[in-house]
Scaffold this active site. Structure first.
Site, PDB file in Angstrom:
ATOM      1  CG  HIS A 104      47.837  47.571  31.589  1.00 38.50           C
ATOM      2  ND1 HIS A 104      47.060  46.675  30.631  1.00 38.50           N
ATOM      3  CD2 HIS A 104      47.312  47.992  32.952  1.00 38.50           C
ATOM      4  CE1 HIS A 104      46.124  45.768  31.989  1.00 38.50           C
ATOM      5  NE2 HIS A 104      45.925  47.103  32.975  1.00 38.50           N
ATOM      6  CB  CYS A 105      46.669  53.174  31.006  1.00 40.26           C
ATOM      7  SG  CYS A 105      46.152  54.922  31.716  1.00 40.26           S
ATOM      8  N   PRO A 106      46.870  51.814  34.358  1.00 41.99           N
ATOM      9  CG  PRO A 106      47.935  52.458  36.086  1.00 41.99           C
ATOM     10  CD  PRO A 106      47.612  51.731  35.232  1.00 41.99           C
ATOM     11  N   GLY A 147      42.278  51.148  32.894  1.00 41.24           N
ATOM     12  CA  GLY A 147      42.047  49.690  33.060  1.00 41.24           C
ATOM     13  C   GLY A 147      42.340  49.255  31.516  1.00 41.24           C
ATOM     14  CG  ASN A 148      41.930  48.535  26.952  1.00 45.37           C
ATOM     15  OD1 ASN A 148      42.590  46.963  27.355  1.00 45.37           O
ATOM     16  ND2 ASN A 148      41.496  48.618  26.751  1.00 45.37           N
TER      17      ASN A 148
END
Lengths: 144, 486
Positions: B204-206, B209-210
């Site tokens: 999950h890549c901050p 954002g997804n």
């Protein structure tokens, strides 16, 4: 009181049960379904017909996910255009999904519906299962 | 003899039986109540048809009437976008004029192309469904429970359920997801931030954002590779610019004073180029060996436990691995965001048990006889859909005009103009129609619209009308015709 047809009789038969054919992961994450014949369908359907349906579905999904020259070309072209090409054209996978939908409809009409069964397109279940709905057999003993 | 006139009673003219009326002054209240009840009943029937994204169980947010999907927490996506825009903006304003004059005019062109690539792939990574698996239907979940209970006992909550499968002669354990109520396919993981099972879950890549999963990994990879090129390019250009300005003994301080924007760019690029280059290199390794970040971190195939484990998904060839990850056919989105819920689920009235069998019988007739009318009604309803729901307002930078209504209006006529017959003939040229119709929408909406799989309904509700026709839009509109007809 011979012929009082209730509204139920005139409408669709009730669902008696559902059978789920699970995915077969033995060759990896590609979309394949198990061809094992479920015991609940033994009274309604030929084993061979069932296996043929599932095998054709498996072949169609394999065709959708096939890594070949055409898919590489599509992928490279998409990459070069920053994937904006997906906005304009239908992908290969989507074309095959339509083919699968037509095939399932055809099978339902010809083979499954006359036997009181219904195949659900796996895409509606997230490509996890092939759902076979078994309808109550109202042809026997409906006058009771 | 009495003349008896027998009048035929019109059943519809009969007043609905009311409870024993209270004394005289209560008459007005009684009538008001009757009116209210009738109005409520009418309001319940032609209820606004809900789209599936409105009842999506995961922690996601939807914009543009379901065309755009993001995680609930947008993380630092605004920061990422801001940094890219600011750095590139400063580059074009401060460095390009000088470099064009002293070097070559290719520089802004290359910079422009890279910038466009980066922004497009970033937005695609953020707004694409990463490969979310829809949760199991209650029937499926019950079937799986039955199978598990057959092998174990049910007196207490059993230990984490696993199933072993053999993939390319390698034993792989499939875990049972208690949230989604199904056995997770291989390489699928449940993201706690998004509360969804995602296929080929990477991480999950901050920044984006997804989640990054099967469907948007190629966008993510292209994003980080082009971002590393862009960062390195800007860094190089700024260094050259400052070096040229500082020539002739003028010194770096003088150059920085002349072009303050370059100082900001230098700092940003210097700190980001290493991490981004490092990330690109790491992901290139993952792509070449067909691994996910999740698997690499957990060491699933590294043989730490001493057994002879190899990655069963690798094709043993770097080129084929790269192609299968980046150039494979784009899989469809399995969550049908823009499909309509069957009317009985969205209505949630007491009389739903009657609706279940009637829906099946009526569905095909409804489409045939009232198809066009239903479509026009749904077209009228769709602007209401996009404005009434607060999430329908796009909050991101890109505008999404209410193209849904003009597009919806253009859809009905070619596809259902001749009623039932056309519904089947439309399938023969269904392949041609979606691309034509999607041109009326804006870019982002188009992309998300095409990722929707074709069927739009839960078949159990309408068992005799398997929806295997063309295009999601046709079915979406057909679905809308259900609600007004009840």
């Amino acid at each position: 009181m011979a012929e009082t047809h209730s509204l139920q009789d005139l409408q669709q038969p009730a669902v008696s049960s559902k059978v789920f054919i699970q995915r077969d992961y033995s060759s990896g994450t590609i979309c394949r379904f198990q061809t094992k014949f479920p015991s609940e369908l033994e009274s309604r359907l030929d084993k061979q017909q069932f296996e043929e349906t599932i095998q054709t579905l498996n072949n169609l999904y394999a065709e959708a996910e096939k890594l070949g020259g055409k898919s590489y070309l599509e992928g490279c072209l998409a990459c070069l255009t920053a994937y904006t090409i997906f906005l304009c054209m239908e992908t290969h996978y989507e074309k095959v999904l339509k083919k699968i939908a037509r095939y399932i409809k055809d099978q339902n009409e010809k083979i499954y519906a006359p036997r009181g069964l219904l195949l659900t397109d796996p895409i509606e279940r997230g490509l996890r299962v092939v759902e076979v709905t078994i309808f109550e057999d109202r042809s026997i003993g409906s006058g009771r | 003899m009495k003349n008896c006139e027998y009048q035929q009673i019109d059943p519809q003219a009969l007043p609905t039986p009311t409870p024993t009326p209270p004394p005289h002054q209560g008459n007005d209240i009684d009538e008001e109540e009757k009116k209210k009840k009738k109005k409520k009943k009418e309001e319940k029937e032609p209820k606004r048809p809900k789209r599936k994204w409105e009842v999506f169980p995961g922690k996601n947010r939807f914009y543009c009437d379901g065309r755009i999907i993001v995680a609930r927490q947008s993380g630092v996506l605004p920061l990422t976008l801001g940094l890219i825009l600011v750095t590139s903006g400063l580059f074009f304003i401060f460095d390009c004029p000088f470099l064009v004059k002293h070097l070559t005019s290719c520089i802004p062109v290359i910079g422009g192309v890279l910038f466009v690539f980066v922004v497009i792939t970033l937005l695609q990574t953020s707004f694409t469904d990463p490969g979310i698996l829809p949760r199991a239907t209650p029937d499926e979940a019950a079937d799986i429970e039955k199978q598990i209970d057959n092998t174990g006992n049910t007196s207490y909550r059993p230990p984490p359920r696993t199933k072993e499968v053999l993939i390319n002669q390698q034993v792989v354990k499939l875990k049972y997801c208690f949230t989604c109520k199904m056995f997770r396919p291989p390489r699928t993981s449940h993201c706690s931030l998004c509360d969804n099972c995602v296929e080929r879950f990477d991480h999950h890549c901050p920044w984006v954002g997804n989640c990054v999963g099967k469907r948007n990994y190629r966008f993510f990879y292209t994003f980080i590779v082009s971002l590393s090129f862009l960062t390195a390019f800007i860094f190089g250009c700024v260094t050259t610019h400052l070096a040229l300005r500082a020539q002739g003994g003028k010194g770096l301080v003088f150059a920085l004073q002349e072009s303050p924007g370059s100082a900001v760019e230098l700092v940003i690029c210097f700190f980001s180029v290493w991490s981004i280059l490092g990330l690109s290199g790491f992901h290139t390794y993952l792509v070449a060996s067909n691994l996910t970040t999740n698997e690499d971190i957990k060491g699933s195939w590294s043989g730490k436990s001493g057994e002879d484990v190899t990655n069963p998904y690798s094709h043993r060839n770097i080129f084929i691995n790269c192609c299968s990850v980046l150039c494979a056919p784009m899989p469809p989105s399995l969550i049908d965001r823009r499909g309509f819920l069957p009317a009985d689920e969205s209505a949630q009235t007491g009389g739903t048990d009657i609706e279940l069998p009637t829906l099946a019988a009526k569905s095909e007739i409804n489409v045939c006889t009232q198809g066009t009318k239903g479509l026009l009604e749904s077209a009228a309803l769709s602007p209401l859909l996009s404005t009434s729901c607060p999430q329908g307002k796009p909050q991101t930078a890109h505008p999404c005009p209410d193209s849904s209504s003009p597009a919806a209006n253009s859809d009905p006529s070619p596809e259902l103009s001749t009623g039932c017959g056309a519904h089947h003939t439309a399938s023969s040229h269904g392949d041609a129609s979606p691309p034509r119709h999607t041109k009326t929408r804006s870019k982002k909406c188009k992309r998300a619209a095409l990722h929707i799989p074709n069927p739009a309904f839960d078949v159990p509700v309408s068992p005799t009308s398997p929806d295997t026709g063309p295009g999601s839009k046709a079915r979406g509109h057909k679905g809308a015709s259900f609600a007004p007809l009840h």
